[in-house]
Design a protein around this motif. Structure first.
Motif, mmCIF file in Angstrom:
data_model
loop_
_atom_site.group_PDB
_atom_site.id
_atom_site.type_symbol
_atom_site.label_atom_id
_atom_site.label_comp_id
_atom_site.label_asym_id
_atom_site.label_seq_id
_atom_site.Cartn_x
_atom_site.Cartn_y
_atom_site.Cartn_z
ATOM 1 N N GLN A 290 -25.084 -1.765 -2.730
ATOM 2 C CA GLN A 290 -23.846 -2.393 -3.184
ATOM 3 C C GLN A 290 -22.649 -1.451 -3.120
ATOM 4 O OE1 GLN A 290 -24.663 -4.066 -7.054
ATOM 5 N NE2 GLN A 290 -26.278 -5.420 -6.289
ATOM 6 N N GLN A 291 -22.851 -0.187 -3.427
ATOM 7 C CA GLN A 291 -21.733 0.744 -3.409
ATOM 8 C C GLN A 291 -21.090 0.870 -2.033
ATOM 9 O OE1 GLN A 291 -22.538 4.506 -5.302
ATOM 10 N NE2 GLN A 291 -23.230 3.551 -7.199
ATOM 11 N N PRO A 292 -21.866 0.996 -0.929
ATOM 12 C CA PRO A 292 -21.216 1.056 0.389
ATOM 13 C C PRO A 292 -20.391 -0.183 0.709
ATOM 14 C CG PRO A 292 -23.477 1.838 0.540
ATOM 15 C CD PRO A 292 -23.316 1.263 -0.833
ATOM 16 N N VAL A 293 -20.887 -1.367 0.342
ATOM 17 C CA VAL A 293 -20.130 -2.598 0.593
ATOM 18 C C VAL A 293 -18.861 -2.618 -0.246
ATOM 19 C CG1 VAL A 293 -20.180 -5.109 0.333
ATOM 20 C CG2 VAL A 293 -22.154 -3.912 1.294
ATOM 21 N N LEU A 294 -18.950 -2.214 -1.509
ATOM 22 C CA LEU A 294 -17.771 -2.188 -2.375
ATOM 23 C C LEU A 294 -16.732 -1.211 -1.839
ATOM 24 C CD1 LEU A 294 -16.231 -2.953 -4.918
ATOM 25 C CD2 LEU A 294 -17.586 -1.258 -6.181
ATOM 26 N N ARG A 295 -17.178 -0.062 -1.374
ATOM 27 C CA ARG A 295 -16.229 0.921 -0.823
ATOM 28 C C ARG A 295 -15.554 0.363 0.432
ATOM 29 N NH1 ARG A 295 -17.230 6.582 -2.417
ATOM 30 N NH2 ARG A 295 -18.583 6.529 -4.238
ATOM 31 N N THR A 296 -16.316 -0.338 1.250
ATOM 32 C CA THR A 296 -15.724 -0.956 2.438
ATOM 33 C C THR A 296 -14.705 -2.008 2.043
ATOM 34 O OG1 THR A 296 -17.736 -0.567 3.729
ATOM 35 C CG2 THR A 296 -16.222 -2.267 4.526
ATOM 36 N N ALA A 297 -15.044 -2.834 1.039
ATOM 37 C CA ALA A 297 -14.131 -3.895 0.595
ATOM 38 C C ALA A 297 -12.844 -3.312 0.029
ATOM 39 C CB ALA A 297 -14.827 -4.770 -0.443
ATOM 40 N N LEU A 298 -12.949 -2.243 -0.745
ATOM 41 C CA LEU A 298 -11.747 -1.612 -1.295
ATOM 42 C C LEU A 298 -10.889 -1.022 -0.179
ATOM 43 C CD1 LEU A 298 -13.323 0.105 -4.431
ATOM 44 C CD2 LEU A 298 -11.666 -1.760 -4.447
ATOM 45 N N GLY A 299 -11.550 -0.456 0.819
ATOM 46 C CA GLY A 299 -10.805 0.052 1.962
ATOM 47 C C GLY A 299 -10.096 -1.057 2.710
ATOM 48 N N LEU A 300 -10.753 -2.217 2.836
ATOM 49 C CA LEU A 300 -10.121 -3.356 3.509
ATOM 50 C C LEU A 300 -8.947 -3.900 2.690
ATOM 51 C CD1 LEU A 300 -13.300 -5.214 4.814
ATOM 52 C CD2 LEU A 300 -11.700 -3.809 6.128
ATOM 53 N N SER A 301 -9.086 -3.914 1.359
ATOM 54 C CA SER A 301 -7.965 -4.327 0.512
ATOM 55 C C SER A 301 -6.769 -3.417 0.747
ATOM 56 C CB SER A 301 -8.372 -4.276 -0.966
ATOM 57 O OG SER A 301 -9.425 -5.179 -1.235
ATOM 58 N N THR A 302 -7.036 -2.131 0.854
ATOM 59 C CA THR A 302 -5.972 -1.172 1.149
ATOM 60 C C THR A 302 -5.386 -1.408 2.529
ATOM 61 O OG1 THR A 302 -6.947 0.520 -0.280
ATOM 62 C CG2 THR A 302 -5.480 1.281 1.458
ATOM 63 N N LEU A 303 -6.279 -1.665 3.493
ATOM 64 C CA LEU A 303 -5.833 -1.840 4.887
ATOM 65 C C LEU A 303 -4.892 -3.031 5.024
ATOM 66 C CD1 LEU A 303 -6.112 -1.143 7.938
ATOM 67 C CD2 LEU A 303 -8.075 -2.696 7.982
ATOM 68 N N PHE A 304 -5.263 -4.160 4.460
ATOM 69 C CA PHE A 304 -4.462 -5.372 4.631
ATOM 70 C C PHE A 304 -3.277 -5.428 3.668
ATOM 71 C CE2 PHE A 304 -8.291 -6.577 6.861
ATOM 72 C CZ PHE A 304 -7.794 -7.306 7.933
ATOM 73 N N ALA A 305 -3.265 -4.530 2.665
ATOM 74 C CA ALA A 305 -2.114 -4.463 1.768
ATOM 75 C C ALA A 305 -1.095 -3.436 2.233
ATOM 76 C CB ALA A 305 -2.560 -4.108 0.344
ATOM 77 N N GLY A 306 -1.430 -2.697 3.306
ATOM 78 C CA GLY A 306 -0.562 -1.630 3.777
ATOM 79 C C GLY A 306 0.607 -2.135 4.596
ATOM 80 N N ASP A 307 1.477 -1.208 4.972
ATOM 81 C CA ASP A 307 2.645 -1.538 5.776
ATOM 82 C C ASP A 307 2.245 -1.761 7.228
ATOM 83 O OD1 ASP A 307 4.211 -1.172 3.532
ATOM 84 O OD2 ASP A 307 4.478 0.972 3.938
ATOM 85 N N ALA A 308 3.148 -2.392 7.963
ATOM 86 C CA ALA A 308 2.893 -2.651 9.380
ATOM 87 C C ALA A 308 2.822 -1.332 10.148
ATOM 88 C CB ALA A 308 3.999 -3.535 9.948
ATOM 89 N N ASP A 309 1.802 -1.201 10.964
ATOM 90 C CA ASP A 309 1.621 -0.006 11.784
ATOM 91 C C ASP A 309 0.771 -0.404 12.984
ATOM 92 O OD1 ASP A 309 -0.360 2.449 12.422
ATOM 93 O OD2 ASP A 309 1.592 3.233 11.754
ATOM 94 N N HIS A 310 1.156 0.062 14.182
ATOM 95 C CA HIS A 310 0.462 -0.377 15.401
ATOM 96 C C HIS A 310 -1.022 -0.019 15.369
ATOM 97 C CE1 HIS A 310 -0.276 -1.409 19.554
ATOM 98 N NE2 HIS A 310 -0.712 -0.167 19.783
#
Length: 665
Positions: A290-310
């Motif tokens: 579960q921890q690896p999946v949670l870490r991936t999900a948190l990273g994705l939340s960060t990724l899609f909440a970030g600013d536009a970048d190519h």
């Protein structure tokens, strides 16, 4: 020997050993009472001190035992006992040497005995001036030096905390630097007076009537029982207080202030401030799956909440394309596939991959998609090789978005062949949904657009939490005592909130320049609930951050005051780093043994006093006092709301009296 020394002699040394001395009191000493030149002294209290001249110093020894031996005249010729002559019987004090005290008045006490008294040397009772030197509290106040002071204003050097039960009318003091500049523990059974001791320590510190109050102090009290607000309501007006209420409704109106010196607020903690480990604690994520999946999900939340970048857009497109391809190739029916694709792109989308791009291709026609090949071609073109998933970066995101991110992370794992991962993580997903619906966790779920500007930025959030307000490039002190009232919170909430707050403060102080200029004392009430030795059943233990603070906090100016009724349940690491202990009555053998293991420098005779201490009495030992001493704690006024129930008054009542049960506010 001076004349005064001769006048306060109580007996002679009759036995000398490296670890034990014996003094025989002078004849005619009744009931171990000595009439000295300055007062009447009762010299037989266990824990009191006796001094013996040895060259230019005194040997300081602690009384650990007393006994008497009948005089020969008290027995008849046939060996039968007659009436005992107490005044004529020989009386002895058993002593343990503890240190050396120079005879000159400016000499400092030091531990260890280098020169022992000679046989038949005089034993002297101790003067208050010598007690101050032994405890190194000669000057309770000191003149503040320039440039801060004007040569007249004073400040505390040592703080009076109570009255000795061994030395009559002697005020027991702790050195301010050593007590508040290190970790401390206040321990004792429930009802023994811990809360009153914590309250009176702070009241004593802030009661100074002179010019220099402790305006720079910061005490953050984690008040899990909601009992300290009233105790600090009468502090001087110059001392500012902040009261923070953890309410089921984080949008509720602020509580009414008790005075002009108090400000109030409702506790709100942005969820993106939490670290990965704290999310794991909150969701009880298991270590292997579960921890690896949670870490991936948190990273994705960060990724899609970030600013536009190519480069980030390419990564976003790759992840979405991988997941959408997996949905297309799954065994789901067409309507189910369409619903999943629509839900996924509603939560996560890019300029290249969104609902507008795919809606014509996923339209259902004759039981299938209108253009599955076209959609597959678009998705395949966006997939990249050698992709590294992003790490969690604590950017703003909606709390509900994490559920979509967890689903996206599971889809990504499934797209890479991990078919069982959703089953393995079902418990964590259920836990997240449960937390989202619980009122007690509402303080974590306030949308970013409903937070004030200072609540969104972690640095400003912590600064206000510790009583600092920005004024240009400098800070002003807005509060010295901050109370976080968590009385209505359960153990899970207390554990998570306390761990996050402590870690945020620790991280902020580690980044501060210059270092160690804003000392903060965290008062952890009922600490065994969230600073436990054994994990509470979660994969990650909240006590880890407190263990780190206990080991490293001193260099950054972060100190713990741990209050608990169950020392054996406290983290051994935290307790072992405490340099001062105030111990009330403790009767549980496990707790006594735990304290004994953590404090090997305390003698058995000292530990044996703990089970019999009366209420409002405590034993203090550590760096702030040179030698362990028992004292009666100062009266606390006003009291915290921790009084025992008046059973007789509440039980034995006349008929017709109403029962007084306050309704929730």
């Amino acid at each position: 020997m001076t004349t005064d020394d001769r006048r306060r002699a109580i007996g002679k040394v009759v036995s000398v050993a490296a670890d034990r001395l014996v003094v025989e009191l002078h004849g005619g000493t009744a009931n171990f009472t000595v009439v000295g030149f300055d007062d009447v002294h009762y010299v037989a209290r266990l824990g009191s001190f006796v001094v013996m001249p040895a060259q230019a110093e005194y040997v300081v020894a602690e009384v650990v035992g007393l006994r008497e031996k009948d005089a020969p005249s008290s027995r008849s010729g046939q060996g039968e006992s007659t009436e005992l002559d107490k005044a004529a019987s020989a009386k002895y004090l058993d002593l343990v040497p503890v240190g050396m005290l120079p005879q000159r008045r400016d000499g400092a006490f030091r531990f260890g005995v280098s020169v022992f008294p000679s046989l038949y040397a005089d034993a002297l009772y101790v003067l208050d001036e010598e007690l101050d030197r032994i405890f190194e509290v000669q000057s309770a106040t000191e003149i503040v030096p320039a440039p801060m002071g004007n040569g007249e204003a004073t400040r505390y050097n040592a703080l009076s905390i109570g009255t000795s039960v061994v030395f009559q009318d002697y005020a027991v003091k702790v050195r301010v630097d050593e007590f508040f500049g290190g970790h401390s523990a206040v321990l004792g059974n429930t009802g023994s007076g811990k809360s009153c001791t914590v309250a009176t320590l702070l009241q004593s510190l802030f009661e100074k009537k002179g010019e220099f109050f402790a305006r720079g102090a910061t005490f953050l009290v984690l008040d899990v029982n909601g009992e300290y607000r009233s105790a600090f309501s009468e502090l001087p007006g110059d001392i500012r207080r902040r009261y923070i209420k953890l309410d089921a409704d984080p949008q509720a109106a602020m509580p009414a202030a008790m005075s002009e010196s108090e400000t109030t607020s409702v506790f709100r903690l942005p969820h993106w401030f939490m670290s990965v480990e704290e999310w794991e604690l909150l969701l009880r994520a298991s270590e292997r799956t579960q921890q690896p999946v949670l870490r991936t999900a948190l990273g994705l939340s960060t990724l899609f909440a970030g600013d536009a970048d190519h480069n980030l857009d390419e990564l976003r497109n790759h992840i979405l394309s991988s997941c959408l391809l997996h949905i297309l190739q799954s065994d789901l029916g067409t309507p189910s596939k369409r619903d999943r694709i629509t839900a996924l792109l509603a939560a996560f989308h890019t300029d290249d991959l969104n609902l507008d791009v795919v809606k014509t291709k996923i339209a259902v026609s004759f039981g299938g998609f209108a253009d599955p090949e076209g959609l597959t071609k678009i998705l395949t073109a966006l997939i990249r090789d050698d992709v590294t998933l992003p790490n969690y970066a604590n950017r703003q995101f909606e709390f509900d978005d994490l559920e979509h991110a967890l689903d996206l992370a599971l889809l990504y794992e499934e797209a890479h062949g991990n078919r069982q991962i959703r089953d393995y993580c079902s418990q964590m997903l259920t836990r997240f949904k449960w937390i989202r619906q619980r009122e007690e966790f509402a303080f974590l779920q306030v949308p970013p657009n409903q937070l004030a500007a200072h609540e969104v930025d972690p640095a400003q959030y912590v600064e206000r939490l510790i009583g600092l307000t920005r004024s240009g490039d400098t800070f002003e002190k807005s509060a010295q005592v901050i109370l976080l009232d968590m009385n209505e919170a359960g153990d899970e909430v207390v554990e998570v909130a306390s761990a996050v707050i402590a870690r945020l403060i620790f991280d902020r102080l580690r980044r501060a320049e210059p270092r160690n200029r804003t000392p903060i004392n965290l008062v952890l009430e009922e600490a065994h609930r969230y600073v436990a030795e054994r994990p509470s059943g979660y994969a990650i233990d909240a006590s880890r951050i407190f263990q780190r603070i206990a080991k490293e906090g001193r260099k950054y100016g972060l100190f713990l005051m741990v209050a608990s009724q169950r020392p054996s349940e406290l983290s051994k690491t935290v307790l072992s780093q405490c340099s001062n202990f105030v111990v009330h009555r403790i009767q549980n053998p496990d707790d006594l043994q735990h304290i004994r293991q953590m404090t090997p420098f305390v003698s058995d005779s000292v530990m044996k006093r703990l089970p019999s201490l009366p209420k409002q009495h405590a034993l203090i030992f550590g760096n702030a006092v040179n030698l362990p001493t028992t004292f009666r704690v100062r009266d606390v006024k006003p009291k915290p709301m921790s009084d025992d129930a008046a059973i007789r008054d509440l039980w034995f009542r006349p008929a017709g009296n109403e029962v007084e049960l306050g309704l929730p506010g």
